[in-house]
Design a protein around this motif. Structure first.
Motif, PDB file in Angstrom:
ATOM      1  N   TYR A  94       0.843  -1.187   0.000  1.00  0.00           N
ATOM      2  CA  TYR A  94       0.000   0.000   0.000  1.00  0.00           C
ATOM      3  C   TYR A  94       0.881   1.241   0.000  1.00  0.00           C
ATOM      4  N   GLU A  96       1.031   5.202   1.581  1.00  0.00           N
ATOM      5  CA  GLU A  96       0.514   5.898   2.757  1.00  0.00           C
ATOM      6  C   GLU A  96       0.588   7.403   2.539  1.00  0.00           C
ATOM      7  N   ARG A 128      -3.984   4.491   4.240  1.00  0.00           N
ATOM      8  CA  ARG A 128      -3.251   3.438   3.538  1.00  0.00           C
ATOM      9  C   ARG A 128      -4.030   3.115   2.266  1.00  0.00           C
ATOM     10  N   TYR A 130      -4.669   1.038  -0.805  1.00  0.00           N
ATOM     11  CA  TYR A 130      -4.503  -0.259  -1.453  1.00  0.00           C
ATOM     12  C   TYR A 130      -5.112  -0.204  -2.856  1.00  0.00           C
ATOM     13  N   ARG A 133      -9.031  -0.627  -1.819  1.00  0.00           N
ATOM     14  CA  ARG A 133      -9.645  -0.038  -0.626  1.00  0.00           C
ATOM     15  C   ARG A 133      -8.729   1.010  -0.008  1.00  0.00           C
ATOM     16  N   ASP A 135      -7.715   2.256   3.936  1.00  0.00           N
ATOM     17  CA  ASP A 135      -7.813   2.098   5.386  1.00  0.00           C
ATOM     18  C   ASP A 135      -7.474   3.439   6.028  1.00  0.00           C
ATOM     19  N   PHE A 137      -6.818   5.875   9.387  1.00  0.00           N
ATOM     20  CA  PHE A 137      -6.304   5.812  10.750  1.00  0.00           C
ATOM     21  C   PHE A 137      -6.210   7.214  11.337  1.00  0.00           C
ATOM     22  N   HIS A 142      -7.214   2.285  13.880  1.00  0.00           N
ATOM     23  CA  HIS A 142      -7.933   2.108  12.618  1.00  0.00           C
ATOM     24  C   HIS A 142      -9.376   2.557  12.792  1.00  0.00           C
ATOM     25  N   THR A 145     -12.776   1.442   6.810  1.00  0.00           N
ATOM     26  CA  THR A 145     -12.276   1.070   5.489  1.00  0.00           C
ATOM     27  C   THR A 145     -13.268   1.541   4.441  1.00  0.00           C
TER      28      THR A 145
END
Length: 280
Positions: A94, A96, A128, A130, A133, A135, A137, A142, A145
């Protein structure tokens, strides 16, 4: 570089092609082209390029790749005996980045507009990114998503919108629904969009927007999105507008389900005793 980090993680030594030796590059490009041709042929045999969801498409690709790799099975088995063991964890697959949630309860990343809960307005989120998806934070916690969106080939922005994230602001300004850029992505199911089209055609814009926002709020607050969608679909099929009064009654809180709270009032003389004790 990400490729150097990948090689280091798996204990591989990267190499480069020799300049002017075209077949070395072709050794990679040619199998890639053959795979694309095999996928194209498989889609033609399938008769459709439409899939129910991303998981179905990935399963289809896995089957095509597995058929092509099967012929290499003996050579892979011969090499497997001398391969190094895999690391204990996967490498980072991923990217960031940091985003700030705006006052519209949203952020934009890679030309895609995302909505998030209004409680995150003003916060800086670590994302993050991907392939499929995002994610989100705050610090090391977390939060949620989101599905990853894509911008369009013509350069226009994509939208990943959850009506539950913006319904509270829409209730304050229902007319904003009329000119909302991501309005079509806002509706959670097709009957909601069809209902709005009928409301706009039959009622003044202000009333139509107010009723549509109320329907979305009802779906969210009463947790009846699917059931309400069925009723709206029936209204659309019957060429009639939704009966707002009937829907309010149908999805109103059940009085029998509400807890019976009994509050026992403390006698006021108790406070006099307490104050007298402090004075002593």
């Amino acid at each position: 570089m990400r490729y150097d980090a990948l090689c280091e993680h798996y204990g591989m030594t990267p190499t480069r092609n020799n300049r002017g030796v075209a077949h070395e590059n072709g050794g990679i490009e040619s199998p890639h082209g053959h795979l694309k041709a095999a996928i194209k042929d498989a889609l033609l045999m399938r008769g459709s390029r439409d899939f129910d969801d991303l998981a179905s498409y990935r399963h289809f690709i896995d089957e095509v790749v597995s058929r092509k790799n099967r012929r290499n099975g003996p050579r892979i088995d011969a090499e497997r005996a001398i391969l190094q063991p895999l690391p204990g964890a996967r490498t980072s697959d991923y990217e960031e980045t940091i985003v700030t949630v705006t006052s519209t309860s949203s952020f934009t990343l890679r030309k895609v507009f995302y909505t998030v809960p209004s409680r995150l307005i003003g916060h800086r989120l670590r994302v993050r990114l991907y392939d499929d998806r995002l994610d989100l934070f705050i610090g090391g916690t977390h939060l949620m998503t989101l599905p990853r969106g894509r911008s369009f080939n013509n350069g226009s922005h994509g939208h990943v919108v959850d009506y539950r994230h913006v319904i509270h602001s829409l209730r304050r300004k229902p007319m904003a629904l009329l000119k909302l850029v991501y309005r079509d992505q806002l509706f959670p199911r097709e009957p909601y969009r069809q209902t709005f089209d009928r409301l706009i055609a039959a009622l003044p814009e202000r009333i139509a927007c107010r009723q549509m926002v109320e329907l979305l709020a009802m779906a969210h607050e009463r947790a009846c999105e699917a059931e309400l969608a069925e009723l709206l679909a029936a209204d659309v099929a019957a060429n009639r507008l939704p009966d707002m009064d009937a829907l309010r009654i149908r999805f109103a809180p059940d009085p029998a389900a509400l807890p019976d709270v009994v509050v026992e009032l403390v006698p006021l003389v108790t406070y006099d005793v307490l104050l007298a004790g402090e004075a002593a």
